[in-house]
Design an enzyme around this catalytic site. Structure first.
Site, short mmCIF file in Angstrom:
data_model
loop_
_atom_site.label_atom_id
_atom_site.label_comp_id
_atom_site.label_asym_id
_atom_site.label_seq_id
_atom_site.Cartn_x
_atom_site.Cartn_y
_atom_site.Cartn_z
N GLY A 48 -90.80 -12.97 -28.54
CA GLY A 48 -89.41 -13.20 -28.17
C GLY A 48 -88.77 -11.92 -27.65
O GLY A 48 -89.10 -11.51 -26.53
N SER A 115 -96.74 -9.72 -27.37
CA SER A 115 -95.54 -9.67 -26.56
C SER A 115 -94.50 -8.80 -27.29
O SER A 115 -94.78 -7.66 -27.60
CB SER A 115 -95.04 -11.09 -26.29
OG SER A 115 -94.07 -11.12 -25.27
N TRP A 116 -93.29 -9.34 -27.57
CA TRP A 116 -92.35 -8.56 -28.39
C TRP A 116 -92.97 -8.19 -29.73
O TRP A 116 -92.68 -7.14 -30.29
CB TRP A 116 -91.07 -9.36 -28.60
CG TRP A 116 -90.28 -8.94 -29.81
CD1 TRP A 116 -90.17 -9.60 -31.00
CD2 TRP A 116 -89.51 -7.72 -29.97
NE1 TRP A 116 -89.39 -8.88 -31.88
CE2 TRP A 116 -88.97 -7.74 -31.27
CE3 TRP A 116 -89.24 -6.64 -29.14
CZ2 TRP A 116 -88.16 -6.71 -31.76
CZ3 TRP A 116 -88.44 -5.61 -29.62
CH2 TRP A 116 -87.91 -5.66 -30.93
N ASP A 270 -100.88 -11.61 -16.43
CA ASP A 270 -99.68 -11.73 -17.26
C ASP A 270 -98.47 -11.30 -16.42
O ASP A 270 -98.39 -10.14 -16.01
CB ASP A 270 -99.82 -10.82 -18.49
CG ASP A 270 -98.71 -11.00 -19.51
OD1 ASP A 270 -97.60 -11.42 -19.13
OD2 ASP A 270 -98.96 -10.70 -20.69
N HIS A 298 -100.27 -14.73 -20.13
CA HIS A 298 -99.61 -14.12 -21.29
C HIS A 298 -99.92 -14.81 -22.61
O HIS A 298 -99.97 -14.16 -23.65
CB HIS A 298 -98.10 -14.15 -21.04
CG HIS A 298 -97.27 -13.46 -22.07
ND1 HIS A 298 -97.25 -12.08 -22.21
CD2 HIS A 298 -96.42 -13.95 -23.02
CE1 HIS A 298 -96.42 -11.75 -23.19
NE2 HIS A 298 -95.91 -12.86 -23.70
#
Length: 319
Positions: A48, A115-116, A270, A298
């Site tokens: 996120g 990711s985050w 990605d 991703h």
């Protein structure tokens, strides 16, 4: 497993313990444990910011060998208050991780983030290197300004058709800073405006997670139930540059963690967290095992990414 085999997720499992943990005057976070209560501890950090966890997260780890700790970060998933931006910063999340670790009686653990989640994992390891056994990182996001602009301001480069829907929500005179324009709407007192902005934001991101489209995922990302908290929390962190003291904070401090065994997994295609960030991390942290998946974007659901992650967790479980 040979190079041609694709790893499947471990079978679905249910948590053996779930609780709400009060971490501040404002926030209570959802924490669960699954797998083997006496196994190797691992904490899973979702993306996120604001996306929350999913039962599939548990399935990246051998449940016979791992004690799997998963939590919803402040303001999202099952944590409360949902969508709350007050007292919601990276430093608060790092504090939450330490509170979870000590609350559960864990001395050291593996930290897994995509990711985050990779951003948060790196920040946590830099600030608490003594309690991190290993790092498994996917879809590297260093949260530098240029990485945020790549997707949320310059997305027309690769996807002009989809970007037109995303930017079309913002009046032309505010498009010089699209993130700030969305932030104003996502924090508006007008609930209908907040939800409308969140749906567009969520659909834009949900459309880009894998090389091939996934209509069900796009629908989920743009649903009212998911999108408002997700978009609000995510845009809040981007507007505030993750609350880092400098734009290149993670790489500036990477030497602190170069002794930690680490696997980096990055999809070549990605477009959400572009390859450049993973490459820069690889150059600054050459000791880490760097895996480029040539036919992936991703998402964890990409077969090559899933395989690399499961191979990494299996390897560390058997060390």
């Amino acid at each position: 497993m040979n190079n041609n085999e694709i790893a499947e997720l471990y079978p679905p499992i249910e948590p053996f313990h779930k609780e709400m943990l009060k971490v501040s005057d404002v926030h209570e976070i959802y924490v669960e444990q699954s797998g083997n209560p006496n196994g190797k501890p691992v904490v899973y950090l979702h993306g996120g910011p604001g996306a929350g966890t999913d039962p599939q997260c548990r399935r990246l780890f051998d449940p016979a060998l791992y004690r799997i700790v998963i939590f919803d970060q402040r303001g999202c998933g099952k944590s409360t208050p949902k969508g709350c931006l007050e007292d919601n910063t990276t430093w608060g999340l790092l504090s939450d991780m330490e509170q979870i670790r000590t609350h559960l009686g864990i001395d050291t653990w593996q930290v897994f983030g995509g990711s985050w989640g990779s951003t948060l994992a790196l920040a946590y390891a830099i600030n608490h290197p003594q309690v991190v056994d290993e790092l498994v990182l996917r879809g590297i996001f260093l949260l530098r300004r240029k990485e945020i602009l790549w997707f949320y301001q310059w997305g027309h480069t690769l996807f002009p058709d989809l970007f037109e829907q995303y930017i079309g929500f913002i009046p032309e005179d505010e498009r010089d800073d699209v993130i700030h324009a969305y932030y104003k709407r996502l924090t508006s007192d007008d609930k209908a405006l907040r939800i409308a902005a969140a749906r567009v934001w969520g659909k834009w991101e949900g459309s880009m997670l894998s090389v091939l489209p996934d209509p069900a995922r796009e629908e989920h990302f743009s649903s009212d139930e998911f999108a408002e908290a997700f978009a609000r929390v995510e845009c809040h962190y981007f507007e505030n540059r993750a609350f880092f003291p400098s734009d290149n904070y993670l790489l500036e401090n990477i030497d602190v963690i170069r002794h930690i065994p680490t696997v980096i997994v990055q999809g070549r295609y990605d477009v959400i967290t572009p390859f450049e960030a993973a490459w820069d991390l690889h150059k600054a942290f050459p000791e880490a095992k760097f895996l480029v998946i040539p036919d992936a974007g991703h998402a964890v659901s990409e077969p090559g990414i899933r395989t690399a992650l499961i191979e990494a967790t299996d390897f560390f479980a058997n060390k």
